[in-house]
Design a protein around this motif. Structure first.
Motif, PDB file in Angstrom:
ATOM      1  N   VAL A   1      27.024 -46.302 -32.387  1.00  0.00           N
ATOM      2  CA  VAL A   1      27.875 -47.244 -32.760  1.00  0.00           C
ATOM      3  C   VAL A   1      29.433 -46.713 -32.349  1.00  0.00           C
ATOM      4  O   VAL A   1      29.671 -45.445 -31.999  1.00  0.00           O
ATOM      5  N   ASP A   2      30.140 -47.511 -32.536  1.00  0.00           N
ATOM      6  CA  ASP A   2      31.816 -47.264 -31.889  1.00  0.00           C
ATOM      7  C   ASP A   2      32.165 -46.227 -33.057  1.00  0.00           C
ATOM      8  O   ASP A   2      32.242 -46.659 -34.189  1.00  0.00           O
ATOM      9  N   VAL A   3      32.801 -45.096 -32.469  1.00  0.00           N
ATOM     10  CA  VAL A   3      33.562 -44.095 -33.420  1.00  0.00           C
ATOM     11  C   VAL A   3      34.916 -44.061 -32.940  1.00  0.00           C
ATOM     12  O   VAL A   3      35.117 -43.284 -31.943  1.00  0.00           O
ATOM     13  N   PRO A   4      35.740 -44.872 -33.414  1.00  0.00           N
ATOM     14  CA  PRO A   4      37.160 -44.649 -33.067  1.00  0.00           C
ATOM     15  C   PRO A   4      37.763 -43.543 -33.274  1.00  0.00           C
ATOM     16  O   PRO A   4      37.740 -43.165 -34.643  1.00  0.00           O
ATOM     17  N   MET A   5      38.416 -42.713 -32.612  1.00  0.00           N
ATOM     18  CA  MET A   5      38.832 -41.570 -32.721  1.00  0.00           C
ATOM     19  C   MET A   5      38.312 -40.569 -33.421  1.00  0.00           C
ATOM     20  O   MET A   5      38.913 -40.218 -34.870  1.00  0.00           O
ATOM     21  N   PRO A   6      37.040 -40.097 -33.253  1.00  0.00           N
ATOM     22  CA  PRO A   6      36.430 -39.191 -34.067  1.00  0.00           C
ATOM     23  C   PRO A   6      36.818 -37.775 -34.221  1.00  0.00           C
ATOM     24  O   PRO A   6      36.483 -37.230 -35.217  1.00  0.00           O
TER      25      PRO A   6
END
Length: 72
Positions: free
Chosen positions: A30-35
């Protein structure tokens, strides 16, 4: 172990059959923005303040029991 490897190889073969042109590689499903936050140094507590609350400070650090030592 041979059966498990065979299942893995079968799965890889199914993936090879897919049309993945234009699909970019990813490390997450899944998309993980700025992990991760930026790694920037920040002020921290003084060593003396931290060790003041330690149950058994040893040589300027935290004392920990040796492996296999009986609990106190």
């Amino acid at each position: 172990m041979g059966d498990e490897l065979s299942h893995v190889l079968d799965h890889i073969e199914k993936i090879r059959e897919l049309d993945l042109d234009g699909v970019s590689p990813t490390s997450h499903v899944v998309d993980v923005p700025m992990p991760l936050r930026p790694d920037e140094p920040k002020p921290c507590l003084a060593r003396e303040a931290v060790l003041a609350s330690a149950p058994e400070p040893v040589a300027g650090g935290f004392g920990v029991p040796s492996p296999g030592a009986a609990p106190a």
